[in-house]
Design a protein around this motif. Sequence first.
Motif, PDB file in Angstrom:
ATOM      1  N   SER A 295      -1.511  15.427  -0.573  1.00 49.42           N
ATOM      2  CA  SER A 295      -3.004  14.317  -0.704  1.00 49.42           C
ATOM      3  C   SER A 295      -3.585  15.506  -0.019  1.00 49.42           C
ATOM      4  CB  SER A 295      -2.257  13.813   0.790  1.00 49.42           C
ATOM      5  OG  SER A 295      -3.554  12.944   1.430  1.00 49.42           O
TER       6      SER A 295
ATOM      7  N   SER B 189      -7.649   6.022   3.893  1.00 50.99           N
ATOM      8  CA  SER B 189      -7.733   5.581   2.667  1.00 50.99           C
ATOM      9  C   SER B 189      -7.985   3.899   3.329  1.00 50.99           C
ATOM     10  CB  SER B 189      -6.502   4.861   2.224  1.00 50.99           C
ATOM     11  OG  SER B 189      -6.207   6.920   1.515  1.00 50.99           O
TER      12      SER B 189
ATOM     13  N   PHE C  77      -4.881  10.000  -1.196  1.00 51.53           N
ATOM     14  CA  PHE C  77      -4.295   9.100  -0.273  1.00 51.53           C
ATOM     15  C   PHE C  77      -4.168   9.382   1.278  1.00 51.53           C
ATOM     16  CE2 PHE C  77      -0.874   7.615   2.346  1.00 51.53           C
ATOM     17  CZ  PHE C  77      -1.058   6.003   2.837  1.00 51.53           C
TER      18      PHE C  77
END
Length: 405
Positions: free
Chosen positions: A50, A23, A18
């Motif tokens: 992330s 994203s 993400f």
Amino acid sequence: MASNPLPDHVPPEMVRDFSLFTSPGMAPTANGDPHAAVACVHDGPPIFYSPNNTRDGQGTWVITRAKDQRTVLQDTETFSSHRSIFASALGENWPMIPLELDPPAHGIFRSLLNPLFSPQRVTALEPAVRERAVALIDSIAAAGTSCDLMKEFAFPFAVNIFLRFLGLPDDRLTTFVGWGKNLFHGDVPKRLAAAQRIVAFIDELAALRRKVPGDDFMTFVVQAQVQGRPLSDEEVRGIGVLVFAAGLDTVATAIGFDLAYLARNQKDQEWLRSEPDRIVLAAEELLRAYPTVQIIRVATKDIDFEGAPIRKGDYVSCASMIANRDPAEFDCPNTINLAREHNRHTAFAYGPHRCLGSHLARREIVIGLEEWLARIPPFRIKEGTAPIAHGGHVFGIENLILDWS
């Protein structure tokens, strides 16, 4: 944008694909809704890693729960604000002040600047803010039945107020807006060029105000003292750059997202027209739904935080757009309810670093909405056009063509 290799201390099961940059829903998209797209993180673990969640492709821990974000943002000993976000783009290392200072220095500079952004000071500015909104909207209304909202109203309104606050004339408004756009949303060469121009401009302005003082923000800063001494050139620059950069984008963008929402939701638009005293409360819900800034801290020591092995030097992301969609904090968080009360949103961050200019930003947004709804007939997004919204370190919207024919 290539991501850095995964640090050894991050368990693979805590990694999630993400990013506020890459994203789905984050790239500039016609009719995109990056704020709704972030809500997907609440289907997963409360904290994850992330690998690619900054503009330079660095990994961050992502804190999804509002209560955990508040803990991080309050704990300035463990989670430092000093990132030199702006200076590092220039290969330098100086803080934007007071944003990138930790206590006790943070409190000293915050106390110095607080009176300039106080509710009393904002109240004194209000007639000028309203006058500017009215002049722009009346001119738009006289010119026809549609407009490019960001170019014709949101930026000229918000940036003018801010230039007036700095004691600057309006004649370079378009140039400054261009710098802001490149700084927040441009590629690396554009960001570097914008950062260089802003620093040179602030240094020149400081030098000018030392020679020719005025009744404005920059004069106050160059004449100010902390702990019995004048500010250094670097401190003056750190304050000037922060205030300049903060004023160029965020309020205009908030107004853009708000009016885009009302253009798509005619019942809410009609409700606020018929009951304009509801606009103050509605503006808080729109701030919750459409915040623009990701806040990042740097761990100062190793800590296991809610099961995450955060190590010294790790980046920790407290994105307001994620906290503001937390179902543990807000009933039906993905429903925009303009009558929502007790709205503990974090659009202006939280803790000691809560946005210094929040009182001014709130008044600008409310006045912008009040005067727009009072002077423009029922409006919608112009047929055949689509606003383009995007994620990133600072969320944005453009090509918002409103029509009331």
